[in-house]
Design a protein around this motif. Structure first.
Motif, PDB file in Angstrom:
ATOM      1  N   ALA A   1     -18.406  59.618 -19.172  1.00 40.09           N
ATOM      2  CA  ALA A   1     -17.957  57.888 -18.225  1.00 40.09           C
ATOM      3  C   ALA A   1     -16.113  58.649 -19.729  1.00 40.09           C
ATOM      4  CB  ALA A   1     -18.655  57.033 -18.458  1.00 40.09           C
TER       5      ALA A   1
ATOM      6  N   ASP B   1     -11.901  45.812 -16.539  1.00 38.30           N
ATOM      7  CA  ASP B   1     -12.546  45.685 -15.826  1.00 38.30           C
ATOM      8  C   ASP B   1     -14.099  45.530 -15.729  1.00 38.30           C
ATOM      9  OD1 ASP B   1     -11.284  48.336 -14.203  1.00 38.30           O
ATOM     10  OD2 ASP B   1     -11.598  49.108 -15.759  1.00 38.30           O
ATOM     11  N   VAL B   2     -14.351  45.175 -17.175  1.00 42.66           N
ATOM     12  CA  VAL B   2     -15.832  44.283 -17.010  1.00 42.66           C
ATOM     13  C   VAL B   2     -14.425  43.538 -18.862  1.00 42.66           C
ATOM     14  CG1 VAL B   2     -17.479  44.757 -18.272  1.00 42.66           C
ATOM     15  CG2 VAL B   2     -16.956  45.945 -15.897  1.00 42.66           C
TER      16      VAL B   2
ATOM     17  N   LYS C   1     -16.617  58.126 -14.582  1.00 41.95           N
ATOM     18  CA  LYS C   1     -16.312  56.950 -14.716  1.00 41.95           C
ATOM     19  C   LYS C   1     -15.128  56.694 -15.455  1.00 41.95           C
ATOM     20  CE  LYS C   1     -19.896  54.971 -12.555  1.00 41.95           C
ATOM     21  NZ  LYS C   1     -21.037  53.702 -12.126  1.00 41.95           N
TER      22      LYS C   1
ATOM     23  N   GLY D   1     -12.928  53.012 -16.960  1.00 39.06           N
ATOM     24  CA  GLY D   1     -12.927  52.261 -17.164  1.00 39.06           C
ATOM     25  C   GLY D   1     -12.561  51.821 -18.069  1.00 39.06           C
ATOM     26  N   THR D   2     -12.143  49.686 -18.159  1.00 39.59           N
ATOM     27  CA  THR D   2     -11.390  49.276 -19.503  1.00 39.59           C
ATOM     28  C   THR D   2     -12.354  47.595 -19.178  1.00 39.59           C
ATOM     29  OG1 THR D   2      -8.776  49.840 -19.110  1.00 39.59           O
ATOM     30  CG2 THR D   2      -9.416  48.174 -20.595  1.00 39.59           C
ATOM     31  N   VAL D   3     -12.482  47.778 -20.957  1.00 35.77           N
ATOM     32  CA  VAL D   3     -13.654  46.516 -21.167  1.00 35.77           C
ATOM     33  C   VAL D   3     -12.997  46.006 -22.429  1.00 35.77           C
ATOM     34  CG1 VAL D   3     -16.188  45.783 -22.052  1.00 35.77           C
ATOM     35  CG2 VAL D   3     -15.379  47.994 -20.966  1.00 35.77           C
TER      36      VAL D   3
ATOM     37  N   VAL E   1     -14.791  54.846 -22.166  1.00 37.21           N
ATOM     38  CA  VAL E   1     -14.761  53.792 -21.667  1.00 37.21           C
ATOM     39  C   VAL E   1     -13.562  53.303 -22.386  1.00 37.21           C
ATOM     40  CG1 VAL E   1     -16.222  51.695 -22.113  1.00 37.21           C
ATOM     41  CG2 VAL E   1     -17.371  53.460 -20.811  1.00 37.21           C
TER      42      VAL E   1
ATOM     43  N   ILE F   1     -18.051  49.539 -14.511  1.00 37.99           N
ATOM     44  CA  ILE F   1     -16.716  50.188 -14.241  1.00 37.99           C
ATOM     45  C   ILE F   1     -17.118  51.198 -12.820  1.00 37.99           C
ATOM     46  CG2 ILE F   1     -16.159  50.110 -17.027  1.00 37.99           C
ATOM     47  CD1 ILE F   1     -16.650  52.660 -17.545  1.00 37.99           C
ATOM     48  N   PRO F   2     -15.553  51.649 -12.894  1.00 32.95           N
ATOM     49  CA  PRO F   2     -15.493  52.363 -11.636  1.00 32.95           C
ATOM     50  C   PRO F   2     -15.367  53.595 -11.559  1.00 32.95           C
ATOM     51  CG  PRO F   2     -13.160  51.450 -12.160  1.00 32.95           C
ATOM     52  CD  PRO F   2     -14.584  50.905 -13.188  1.00 32.95           C
ATOM     53  N   GLU F   3     -15.656  54.400 -10.650  1.00 36.29           N
ATOM     54  CA  GLU F   3     -15.012  55.765 -10.446  1.00 36.29           C
ATOM     55  C   GLU F   3     -13.393  56.646 -11.219  1.00 36.29           C
ATOM     56  OE1 GLU F   3     -16.936  58.508  -7.486  1.00 36.29           O
ATOM     57  OE2 GLU F   3     -18.607  56.568  -7.031  1.00 36.29           O
TER      58      GLU F   3
ATOM     59  N   ARG G   1     -14.054  39.145 -12.888  1.00 33.14           N
ATOM     60  CA  ARG G   1     -14.188  40.617 -13.096  1.00 33.14           C
ATOM     61  C   ARG G   1     -16.475  40.214 -13.454  1.00 33.14           C
ATOM     62  NH1 ARG G   1      -9.975  41.756 -11.349  1.00 33.14           N
ATOM     63  NH2 ARG G   1      -8.704  43.455 -12.727  1.00 33.14           N
TER      64      ARG G   1
END
Length: 302
Positions: A52, A85-86, A3, A5-7, A54, A175-177, A119
């Motif tokens: 992942a 993403d979150v 995964k 993603g951005t938080v 992140v 979060i996405p793959e 989101r």
């Protein structure tokens, strides 16, 4: 399955966003201090595991202060929401459990922008270790639930790491793959010069009293890794908005500035993994907090 993603870490000033990001990374990437509005830029921290990667976006605290610099800071915070993403909203449980009247004032400005992202939203109820009477959390949770009825609420202590693993697990669920976008040993997208300037600014926050640190900015004027073998030579300027503050920053016989420089040099050396020679200068620049050109040149709010 990997995964990526951005938080976005969003919240009022002094909610613990930088502390939480530093905890996840295992070392300090964003500066911290007990005072609100320490963070001025959107700072990324990259957490890489086998499963992942992140990217946490630590943002300036959402506030209602006026002025051009404060507007720049808010723009940096809101822009982090666009690519996230979150969204993790951090709130100060210790503050609101003792002063519940401050909740609506500080949290309501967050509700609409966060909801408009579409989101997933996680609300981290931070600093629970500082709340002795846990019953005082109940009205706080009830009101926060009214503000974000669709969100999931997770009690944490960013400082002690309590609940942080639970929060991270929920982040990873959302979060996405995707493949990793950064080398696994990279902790931030921030250049080392920026991080060095931030370390100096952090020492200003700890050394100077009252509102004085808010009138200062730090610029790296020179950076030379070749002048001396095994040593990085750094020249930095501390800008202050008022002439009367210059002497306070320097201190009697230069004692304050020497202490700031000594503490910053040690931490920058640890960051770079090399010896550091640090020279600090103090210059007065009237009204810099209201000068858009200067603010952009300093990278504030970006």
């Amino acid at each position: 399955m990997h995964k990526f993603g951005t938080v976005a870490l969003i919240g009022p000033p002094n909610a613990g966003k930088s502390t939480l990001m530093n905890h996840y990374l295992g070392q300090k990437v964003a500066i911290v201090s007990p005072r609100p509005q320490t963070t001025r830029n959107r700072i990324s921290g990259i957490l890489s595991t086998d499963e992942a990667q992140v990217v946490f976006l630590d943002t300036p605290g959402i506030h209602q202060l006026r002025g051009k610099m404060n507007r720049f800071l808010l723009e940096a915070a809101w822009s982090a929401l666009a690519g996230a993403d979150v969204v993790v909203v951090l709130i100060d449980a210790a503050l609101y459990s003792s002063k519940p009247h401050m909740m609506d004032k500080e949290l309501k400005p967050l509700v609409k922008p966060v909801a408009e992202t579409g989101r997933p939203v996680l609300v981290a109820i931070n600093k629970i270790d500082r709340v002795k009477d846990k019953a005082a959390l109940l009205p706080l949770l009830a009101r926060t639930g009214e503000l974000w009825p669709e969100a999931e609420f997770i009690p944490i202590s960013a400082l002690r790491g309590q609940g942080a693993d639970v929060l991270l697990k929920r982040v990873l669920d959302f979060i996405p793959e995707g493949p990793a976008m950064f080398p696994e040993d990279q902790l931030s997208t921030a250049p080392v010069r920026f991080m060095a300037a931030e370390i100096i600014r952090e020492k200003l926050f700890y050394q100077l009293r009252q509102e004085l640190p808010y009138t200062t900015a730090v610029e790296i004027e020179a950076w030379d890794e070749t002048a001396r073998e095994g040593m990085t030579v750094i020249n930095a300027v501390i800008y202050t908005a008022q002439k009367s503050h210059k002497g306070m920053i320097i201190g009697k016989q230069g004692a304050s500035l020497k202490r700031i420089g000594s503490e910053a040099r040690l931490e920058i050396a640890e960051l770079l993994g090399t010896k550091v020679h640090l020279e600090l200068w103090v210059k007065v620049r009237d009204g810099w907090t209201e000068d858009p050109g200067f603010l952009r040149a300093m990278g504030l709010g970006e």
